[in-house]
Design a protein around this motif. Sequence first.
Motif, PDB file in Angstrom:
ATOM      1  N   LEU A  52       9.096  28.278  30.520  1.00 26.42           N
ATOM      2  CA  LEU A  52       8.661  28.256  29.128  1.00 26.42           C
ATOM      3  C   LEU A  52       7.626  27.167  28.847  1.00 26.42           C
ATOM      4  N   SER A  71      11.573  35.488  18.558  1.00 23.25           N
ATOM      5  CA  SER A  71      10.586  35.258  19.616  1.00 23.25           C
ATOM      6  C   SER A  71      11.079  34.175  20.581  1.00 23.25           C
ATOM      7  N   ASN A  75      11.787  34.940  24.484  1.00 25.21           N
ATOM      8  CA  ASN A  75      11.167  34.139  25.544  1.00 25.21           C
ATOM      9  C   ASN A  75      12.224  33.532  26.464  1.00 25.21           C
TER      10      ASN A  75
END
Length: 127
Positions: A52, A71, A75
């Motif tokens: 990430l 979101s 992710n």
Amino acid sequence: MGRSVDDIIAVPPHDEQGVIEAHHDALKQEVEGLRELRQIAGKAQADIASALNITQPSVSKIEKQADMHLSTLRNYVEAIGGELELTVKLPKRPALRIHHLGDLAPAGAAVPARKKSGDPSPRRRHG
């Protein structure tokens, strides 16, 4: 000799064993949170942080959050190698999956073109 209380508790009646096993199997399919999900995937917080492009303490913070953007969750799930599916269950209806949350505009509304990375920002017209 009669059965002890421990014997009775240890072995439920035969007709209840299937129900208990089905409930146990369903519970095994649930997780308490993102930390447990990451552990099941065999990933360390450092792995997620790298995927990430954030710090390990930031991953820890995400795992402790009670509320987050979809979101962020998407992710995170993709960073552990998974895919997020959003299912809505309405009364008297089969479950519905939402595939593109936020990508759909109301009927009749103009859909703005998405900006591609590397494209220059739109120019304003003066006049």
